[in-house]
Write a protein that holds these residues in place. Structure first.
Motif, PDB file in Angstrom:
ATOM      1  N   ASP A 266       0.853  -3.672  -9.817  1.00 29.06           N
ATOM      2  CA  ASP A 266       1.647  -4.837 -10.226  1.00 29.06           C
ATOM      3  C   ASP A 266       2.078  -5.641  -8.998  1.00 29.06           C
ATOM      4  N   ALA A 267       2.442  -4.950  -7.911  1.00 34.05           N
ATOM      5  CA  ALA A 267       2.840  -5.643  -6.678  1.00 34.05           C
ATOM      6  C   ALA A 267       1.662  -6.428  -6.105  1.00 34.05           C
ATOM      7  N   GLN A 268       0.471  -5.848  -6.150  1.00 30.85           N
ATOM      8  CA  GLN A 268      -0.720  -6.562  -5.673  1.00 30.85           C
ATOM      9  C   GLN A 268      -0.976  -7.805  -6.529  1.00 30.85           C
TER      10      GLN A 268
ATOM     11  N   THR B  45      12.586   1.559 -10.205  1.00 30.00           N
ATOM     12  CA  THR B  45      12.865   1.468 -11.641  1.00 30.00           C
ATOM     13  C   THR B  45      12.252   0.248 -12.323  1.00 30.00           C
ATOM     14  N   ASN B  46      11.940  -0.813 -11.543  1.00 32.52           N
ATOM     15  CA  ASN B  46      11.378  -2.026 -12.138  1.00 32.52           C
ATOM     16  C   ASN B  46      10.882  -2.965 -11.046  1.00 32.52           C
ATOM     17  N   LEU B  47      10.326  -4.075 -11.470  1.00 30.68           N
ATOM     18  CA  LEU B  47       9.961  -5.146 -10.553  1.00 30.68           C
ATOM     19  C   LEU B  47      11.118  -6.139 -10.568  1.00 30.68           C
ATOM     20  N   SER B  48      11.700  -6.400  -9.419  1.00 27.97           N
ATOM     21  CA  SER B  48      12.751  -7.405  -9.312  1.00 27.97           C
ATOM     22  C   SER B  48      12.085  -8.677  -8.814  1.00 27.97           C
ATOM     23  N   VAL B  49      12.187  -9.750  -9.600  1.00 28.32           N
ATOM     24  CA  VAL B  49      11.529 -10.997  -9.264  1.00 28.32           C
ATOM     25  C   VAL B  49      12.607 -12.046  -8.978  1.00 28.32           C
TER      26      VAL B  49
ATOM     27  N   LYS C  23       7.065  -3.596 -16.183  1.00 26.26           N
ATOM     28  CA  LYS C  23       5.676  -3.670 -15.706  1.00 26.26           C
ATOM     29  C   LYS C  23       5.097  -5.011 -16.138  1.00 26.26           C
ATOM     30  N   LEU C  24       4.119  -5.500 -15.388  1.00 22.40           N
ATOM     31  CA  LEU C  24       3.548  -6.818 -15.670  1.00 22.40           C
ATOM     32  C   LEU C  24       2.910  -6.899 -17.047  1.00 22.40           C
ATOM     33  N   ALA C  25       2.442  -5.780 -17.551  1.00 17.08           N
ATOM     34  CA  ALA C  25       1.826  -5.768 -18.884  1.00 17.08           C
ATOM     35  C   ALA C  25       2.826  -6.184 -19.970  1.00 17.08           C
ATOM     36  N   ASP C  26       4.125  -6.126 -19.659  1.00 13.39           N
ATOM     37  CA  ASP C  26       5.171  -6.485 -20.629  1.00 13.39           C
ATOM     38  C   ASP C  26       5.398  -7.986 -20.749  1.00 13.39           C
ATOM     39  N   VAL C  27       4.824  -8.776 -19.826  1.00  7.79           N
ATOM     40  CA  VAL C  27       5.109 -10.215 -19.810  1.00  7.79           C
ATOM     41  C   VAL C  27       3.829 -11.049 -19.818  1.00  7.79           C
ATOM     42  N   ASP C  28       3.992 -12.308 -20.164  1.00  5.17           N
ATOM     43  CA  ASP C  28       2.903 -13.276 -20.143  1.00  5.17           C
ATOM     44  C   ASP C  28       2.838 -13.861 -18.732  1.00  5.17           C
TER      45      ASP C  28
ATOM     46  N   ALA D 239       0.829  -1.219   0.000  1.00  6.21           N
ATOM     47  CA  ALA D 239       0.000   0.000   0.000  1.00  6.21           C
ATOM     48  C   ALA D 239       0.858   1.261   0.000  1.00  6.21           C
ATOM     49  N   SER D 240       2.097   1.165   0.492  1.00  3.63           N
ATOM     50  CA  SER D 240       2.977   2.331   0.569  1.00  3.63           C
ATOM     51  C   SER D 240       3.752   2.589  -0.725  1.00  3.63           C
ATOM     52  N   VAL D 241       3.643   1.694  -1.711  1.00  4.02           N
ATOM     53  CA  VAL D 241       4.358   1.891  -2.974  1.00  4.02           C
ATOM     54  C   VAL D 241       3.757   3.103  -3.684  1.00  4.02           C
ATOM     55  N   ASP D 242       4.587   4.095  -3.967  1.00  7.18           N
ATOM     56  CA  ASP D 242       4.114   5.372  -4.513  1.00  7.18           C
ATOM     57  C   ASP D 242       3.481   5.267  -5.900  1.00  7.18           C
ATOM     58  N   HIS D 243       4.179   4.651  -6.815  1.00  3.38           N
ATOM     59  CA  HIS D 243       3.732   4.630  -8.205  1.00  3.38           C
ATOM     60  C   HIS D 243       2.509   3.717  -8.348  1.00  3.38           C
ATOM     61  N   PRO D 244       1.391   4.225  -8.878  1.00  4.36           N
ATOM     62  CA  PRO D 244       0.168   3.430  -8.946  1.00  4.36           C
ATOM     63  C   PRO D 244       0.277   2.149  -9.779  1.00  4.36           C
ATOM     64  N   THR D 245       1.005   2.199 -10.901  1.00  8.23           N
ATOM     65  CA  THR D 245       1.178   0.988 -11.714  1.00  8.23           C
ATOM     66  C   THR D 245       2.030  -0.028 -10.971  1.00  8.23           C
TER      67      THR D 245
END
Length: 146
Positions: free
Chosen positions: A32-34, A83-87, A117-122, A22-28
């Motif tokens: 994506d984290a949710q 800058t990105n999602l680190s998985v 962003k998750l929209a970039d991947v399957d 909930a504290s992640v600033d960027h809405p996208t």
């Protein structure tokens, strides 16, 4: 022998995963984290815990290296960085290039995957990769729910 006593910098914390997301600033990035939290929970069946200030981890494993150093670390997880999602799904023991070729836009590090962003991947392929990474890790170290 003193090497055995070295603690990992990244340790489990009492911070709530939901509060952190909930504290992640960027809405996208927050959305994506949710979505990743739901995906990891579905795949692993495990309740996530915060590792350090920004990594959401699912399960854990205990390792003992040939050097004698040992410790605990998350089995799989992610971090919604600025800058990105680190998985964290590739322990580095197996070659997942066949799965990665079908994933979509990403970059890889030594043991993690970077997605803008998750929209970039399957997401189906990402789920396959998470399962494969866990199976690979479990072949080397016993994994527990945490």
């Amino acid at each position: 022998m003193a090497q055995n006593k070295i603690q990992n910098k990244t340790q489990v914390t009492p911070v709530s995963v939901d509060d952190f997301i909930a504290s992640v600033d960027h809405p996208t990035r927050r959305a994506d984290a949710q979505a990743l939290n739901a995906l990891f929970r579905e795949i692993t069946g495990w309740v996530p815990r915060m590792w350090g200030p920004s990594i959401i981890g699912y399960g854990q494993y205990h390792y003992i290296y040939d050097s004698g150093r040992e410790g605990d670390f998350l089995a799989t997880g992610f971090s919604p960085r600025k800058t990105n999602l680190s998985v964290y799904i590739m322990p580095g023991y197996a070659d997942f290039s066949d799965i990665l070729a079908r994933l979509g836009k990403h970059k890889i590090g030594k043991s993690c995957l970077y997605i803008n962003k998750l929209a970039d991947v399957d997401l189906g392929v990402l789920a396959e990769l998470i399962r494969a990474g866990l199976k690979d890790l479990e072949a080397k170290w016993p994994v527990t729910p945490g």
